[in-house]
Design a protein around this motif. Structure first.
Motif, mmCIF file in Angstrom:
data_model
loop_
_atom_site.group_PDB
_atom_site.id
_atom_site.type_symbol
_atom_site.label_atom_id
_atom_site.label_comp_id
_atom_site.label_asym_id
_atom_site.label_seq_id
_atom_site.Cartn_x
_atom_site.Cartn_y
_atom_site.Cartn_z
ATOM 1 N N PHE A 231 -7.997 4.225 6.497
ATOM 2 C CA PHE A 231 -7.242 3.343 6.313
ATOM 3 C C PHE A 231 -5.220 2.914 5.921
ATOM 4 O O PHE A 231 -4.714 2.406 5.478
ATOM 5 C CB PHE A 231 -7.698 2.537 4.557
ATOM 6 C CG PHE A 231 -9.391 1.889 4.171
ATOM 7 C CD1 PHE A 231 -9.566 1.376 5.667
ATOM 8 C CD2 PHE A 231 -9.601 2.680 3.520
ATOM 9 C CE1 PHE A 231 -10.861 1.277 5.321
ATOM 10 C CE2 PHE A 231 -10.820 2.045 3.659
ATOM 11 C CZ PHE A 231 -11.302 2.137 4.123
ATOM 12 N N PHE B 74 -11.955 -3.455 2.238
ATOM 13 C CA PHE B 74 -11.218 -3.312 3.353
ATOM 14 C C PHE B 74 -12.142 -3.080 4.890
ATOM 15 O O PHE B 74 -12.269 -3.910 5.239
ATOM 16 C CB PHE B 74 -10.632 -1.707 3.475
ATOM 17 C CG PHE B 74 -9.820 -1.542 3.621
ATOM 18 C CD1 PHE B 74 -8.235 -1.191 3.650
ATOM 19 C CD2 PHE B 74 -9.000 -0.300 1.838
ATOM 20 C CE1 PHE B 74 -7.144 -1.138 2.976
ATOM 21 C CE2 PHE B 74 -7.254 -0.896 1.260
ATOM 22 C CZ PHE B 74 -6.567 -0.957 1.955
ATOM 23 N N VAL C 196 0.672 -1.494 -0.060
ATOM 24 C CA VAL C 196 -0.111 0.092 0.090
ATOM 25 C C VAL C 196 0.817 1.085 -0.054
ATOM 26 O O VAL C 196 1.417 1.266 0.937
ATOM 27 C CB VAL C 196 -1.004 0.244 0.875
ATOM 28 C CG1 VAL C 196 -1.311 1.125 1.403
ATOM 29 C CG2 VAL C 196 -1.982 -0.906 1.335
ATOM 30 N N LYS D 42 2.697 -0.963 4.548
ATOM 31 C CA LYS D 42 2.169 -2.443 4.218
ATOM 32 C C LYS D 42 2.289 -3.652 3.070
ATOM 33 O O LYS D 42 1.195 -2.980 2.257
ATOM 34 C CB LYS D 42 1.242 -3.430 5.174
ATOM 35 C CG LYS D 42 1.210 -1.904 6.722
ATOM 36 C CD LYS D 42 0.298 -2.805 8.188
ATOM 37 C CE LYS D 42 0.881 -2.601 8.736
ATOM 38 N NZ LYS D 42 -0.269 -1.960 10.082
ATOM 39 N N VAL E 104 -0.219 -6.334 1.231
ATOM 40 C CA VAL E 104 -0.961 -6.626 1.656
ATOM 41 C C VAL E 104 -1.860 -8.370 0.505
ATOM 42 O O VAL E 104 -0.800 -7.684 -0.506
ATOM 43 C CB VAL E 104 -2.389 -5.680 1.977
ATOM 44 C CG1 VAL E 104 -1.970 -4.467 3.190
ATOM 45 C CG2 VAL E 104 -2.549 -4.993 0.282
ATOM 46 N N ASP F 121 -3.458 3.326 8.493
ATOM 47 C CA ASP F 121 -2.646 2.233 8.785
ATOM 48 C C ASP F 121 -1.740 1.320 7.899
ATOM 49 O O ASP F 121 -0.761 1.141 8.290
ATOM 50 C CB ASP F 121 -3.191 2.389 10.514
ATOM 51 C CG ASP F 121 -3.726 2.925 10.604
ATOM 52 O OD1 ASP F 121 -3.604 4.056 11.162
ATOM 53 O OD2 ASP F 121 -4.244 2.388 11.939
ATOM 54 N N TYR F 122 -2.763 1.451 6.944
ATOM 55 C CA TYR F 122 -2.147 0.448 6.301
ATOM 56 C C TYR F 122 -0.938 0.531 5.498
ATOM 57 O O TYR F 122 -0.321 -0.188 4.179
ATOM 58 C CB TYR F 122 -3.167 -0.338 4.965
ATOM 59 C CG TYR F 122 -4.193 -1.259 5.563
ATOM 60 C CD1 TYR F 122 -3.934 -2.664 5.394
ATOM 61 C CD2 TYR F 122 -5.343 -0.109 5.979
ATOM 62 C CE1 TYR F 122 -4.613 -3.586 6.177
ATOM 63 C CE2 TYR F 122 -5.961 -1.315 6.847
ATOM 64 C CZ TYR F 122 -6.050 -2.468 6.763
ATOM 65 O OH TYR F 122 -6.763 -3.504 7.645
ATOM 66 N N GLU G 43 -2.642 -8.195 6.024
ATOM 67 C CA GLU G 43 -1.479 -7.658 6.350
ATOM 68 C C GLU G 43 -0.920 -9.263 6.058
ATOM 69 O O GLU G 43 -1.284 -10.530 6.216
ATOM 70 C CB GLU G 43 -1.194 -7.624 7.557
ATOM 71 C CG GLU G 43 0.011 -6.443 7.363
ATOM 72 C CD GLU G 43 0.609 -6.275 9.062
ATOM 73 O OE1 GLU G 43 1.863 -6.279 8.633
ATOM 74 O OE2 GLU G 43 -0.067 -5.830 9.084
#
Ligand SMILES: [Zn+2]
Ligand SMILES: [Zn+2]
Length: 343
Positions: A71, A126, A64, A77, A79, A73-74, A133
């Motif tokens: 979103f 999401f 991401v 990351k 995924v 926080d992603y 993750e």
């Protein structure tokens, strides 16, 4: 960015397009790896997709790089994404049978997909639990196979494969091999594969099939009866889109057995003359499954992360996006199993 776009029947072009723009809710993913599915080849051959032109690709994993506020926080990351976007509100979604959702649409099928450097993930993905993750020990390439593996996982969950079952799988393409691995993990005492291509017979043998039958050389029904003390297989999975294979499944399944018509048939060839008395007198359960729920996608990812299912041996070819045409050619010729595109 570069993308492989389908413009119609056998018209796939490598084009330069804008990087997808972030919508009010969602994220932009930098594609780490994406794999070619039989349905991509079907779309290429028929030119049939709800949106044309379209960037194909629905089996993918990536990082991401941008996300809307909710979103955030992603960002950064790695995924895995279930490409099916469900409404989460209809009767089917409420039952947990998301695959029947009439409001479903899919990345790479109805909206632009992952045969590109970047792909847009709608916020709804999401919200309904379709973004996960990636566990540290899994690569992007392996993770891109979560989608087909989870579809197979659903197929076997619905079939109820139990320890001790004798399972017959018709077809040893990537899907047949995934079914082989899942059936073994579920405790099948014997997995018998039927496959007409000699190279794939060899692959199935190497990857753990107990018996491989080539029906062009041996009588499949006779061989199955021989291998099952005359009973037939407890469960049969049809992993090739051929009507004759569906007919064969009804003959080789045991009394009281279960059959999954896992592969869809090509357009125009959907009508198959079957002996329904086999279903009636042998009291067979015949079912079909396709796609995967958010739960099944997550479970397939867990099965790979824990090492129960190793999909690495299924990856036989790798190409860059620039060599996408060659990747498609190889996938169509079924020279190996899974063909990966690393953008
Ligand atoms: Zn697929
Ligand atoms: Zn729904």
């Amino acid at each position: 960015m570069l993308a492989l776009k389908l413009y119609g029947k056998e018209d796939l072009r490598l084009v330069k397009v804008n990087v997808p723009r972030l919508e009010t809710s969602g994220a932009i993913l930098k594609v780490g790896a994406t794999s070619i599915c039989a349905s991509d080849i079907k779309a290429y051959v028929t030119g049939a997709r709800t949106k044309i032109p379209i960037i194909l690709g629905h089996e993918f994993a990536g990082e991401v790089v941008e996300a809307s506020e909710e979103f955030k926080d992603y960002v950064g990351k790695r995924v895995a994404v279930n490409p099916n976007i469900f409404c989460g509100k209809c009767e089917y979604c409420l039952q947990g049978e998301h695959v029947l959702c009439p409001n479903r649409y899919a990345i790479g099928i109805d909206v632009d997909g992952s045969f590109a450097e970047y792909v847009m993930i709608p916020g709804q993905a999401f919200k309904v639990g379709c973004v996960h993750e990636i566990p540290e020990n899994l690569s992007y390439e392996e993770t891109s196979l979560t989608e087909p593996l989870s579809a197979c996982f659903r197929g076997q969950r619905k079939l109820g494969i139990k320890p001790g079952d004798i399972v017959a799988i018709i077809g040893a393409g990537p899907i047949g091999i995934m079914h082989l691995k899942l059936a073994k993990a579920a405790g099948a005492s014997k997995v018998i594969i039927s496959e007409i291509d000699e190279r794939r017979c060899k692959i199935a043998e190497d990857l753990g099939a107990d018996y491989v039958v080539n029906p062009t050389k041996e009588n499949l029904e006779k061989k199955i009866l021989e291998l099952t003390s005359g009973r037939g297989a407890d469960a049969v999975i049809v992993a090739v889109g051929i009507g004759q294979a569906q007919k064969d499944a009804l003959r080789i399944v045991a009394r009281g057995g279960r059959v999954n018509f896992f592969a869809g048939l090509p357009a125009g060839k959907e009508e198959v003359l079957i002996n329904t008395n086999l279903i009636h007198y042998k009291q067979i359960t015949v079912l079909g499954t396709s796609m995967q729920t958010p739960y099944e996608f997550k479970k397939a990812l867990d099965l790979m992360a824990s090492g129960v299912i190793d999909v690495k041996p299924l990856i036989t070819h790798r190409y860059s996006l620039g060599n996408g045409a060659e990747a498609f050619r190889v996938a169509m010729k079924a020279e190996g199993l899974k063909v990966i595109i690393n953008p």
